[in-house]
Design an enzyme around this catalytic site. Sequence first.
Site, short mmCIF file in Angstrom:
data_model
loop_
_atom_site.label_atom_id
_atom_site.label_comp_id
_atom_site.label_asym_id
_atom_site.label_seq_id
_atom_site.Cartn_x
_atom_site.Cartn_y
_atom_site.Cartn_z
N ILE A 69 0.88 -1.16 0.00
CA ILE A 69 0.00 0.00 0.00
C ILE A 69 0.92 1.21 0.00
O ILE A 69 1.93 1.23 0.71
CB ILE A 69 -0.96 0.00 1.21
CG1 ILE A 69 -1.94 1.18 1.14
CG2 ILE A 69 -0.22 -0.06 2.52
CD1 ILE A 69 -3.07 1.12 2.16
N PHE A 70 0.60 2.18 -0.85
CA PHE A 70 1.51 3.33 -0.98
C PHE A 70 0.72 4.54 -1.45
O PHE A 70 -0.11 4.45 -2.34
CB PHE A 70 2.61 3.00 -2.01
CG PHE A 70 3.58 4.11 -2.24
CD1 PHE A 70 4.51 4.47 -1.27
CD2 PHE A 70 3.58 4.81 -3.44
CE1 PHE A 70 5.42 5.49 -1.50
CE2 PHE A 70 4.48 5.83 -3.67
CZ PHE A 70 5.41 6.18 -2.71
N VAL A 71 1.03 5.66 -0.83
CA VAL A 71 0.50 6.96 -1.24
C VAL A 71 1.70 7.86 -1.47
O VAL A 71 2.63 7.90 -0.66
CB VAL A 71 -0.43 7.56 -0.15
CG1 VAL A 71 -0.88 8.96 -0.53
CG2 VAL A 71 -1.63 6.64 0.09
N GLY A 81 -6.17 11.36 4.13
CA GLY A 81 -7.14 10.28 4.23
C GLY A 81 -7.07 9.27 3.11
O GLY A 81 -7.92 8.37 3.04
N GLY A 118 -4.63 6.95 2.40
CA GLY A 118 -4.25 5.64 2.93
C GLY A 118 -5.42 4.98 3.65
O GLY A 118 -5.65 3.77 3.51
N ASN A 144 10.00 1.72 9.61
CA ASN A 144 8.99 2.62 9.07
C ASN A 144 8.00 3.05 10.16
O ASN A 144 6.83 2.67 10.16
CB ASN A 144 8.27 1.96 7.89
CG ASN A 144 7.52 2.97 7.05
OD1 ASN A 144 7.24 4.09 7.48
ND2 ASN A 144 7.15 2.56 5.84
N TYR A 204 -0.84 2.34 10.91
CA TYR A 204 -1.54 1.05 10.97
C TYR A 204 -2.15 0.82 12.35
O TYR A 204 -3.27 0.31 12.46
CB TYR A 204 -0.60 -0.10 10.61
CG TYR A 204 -0.08 -0.04 9.19
CD1 TYR A 204 -0.86 0.42 8.14
CD2 TYR A 204 1.22 -0.45 8.89
CE1 TYR A 204 -0.39 0.47 6.85
CE2 TYR A 204 1.70 -0.41 7.60
CZ TYR A 204 0.89 0.05 6.57
OH TYR A 204 1.37 0.09 5.31
#
Length: 166
Positions: free
Chosen positions: A88-90, A98, A100, A127, A134
């Site tokens: 998952i990456f933004v 918002g 992610g 990270n 998370y």
Amino acid sequence: MGFPALVRPATPTDVPVLFDLIVALAEYEKLSHAVTGSPASLEEHLFGKRSYAEAILAELEAQVVGFALFFHNYSTFLTKPGIYLEDIFVLPEYRGQGIGKALLGYIAKLAVERGCGRLEWSVLDWNSPAIAFYQRMGASILEEWRICRVSGASLTELAQKADTQF
């Protein structure tokens, strides 16, 4: 009030931008050297005769700014399918908006709709921003579990030994 980004399944025409985001993720994780794949193989594995994974994209003002790539796994203890979130990456300049949350929420909704028992992923231990994100989203960090991996020459060697006595 909804999420600011449109989240949608990727299509074959999205493969070039998806691959660019994968490269950007590798750069962020200081793993650019590990990207040995290609857009063509990504397209084959997402949309070919046999699909190995699924991808979703996040768009903000008609620009793709994030992605998630995932696939099903299975829990023998739960006797239920699960979803493993591979990545998952933004893009960094779009974080904190918002996006992610929208990506993770979309996959969580899919997991519930598909009767999955869990949604899992890994995070690099350095990270801290991702770990904190998370945890805010309700994830537990499983300190007692370690990832095992066999790849490259070791994978080939293990496969060759399968036909002989170990």
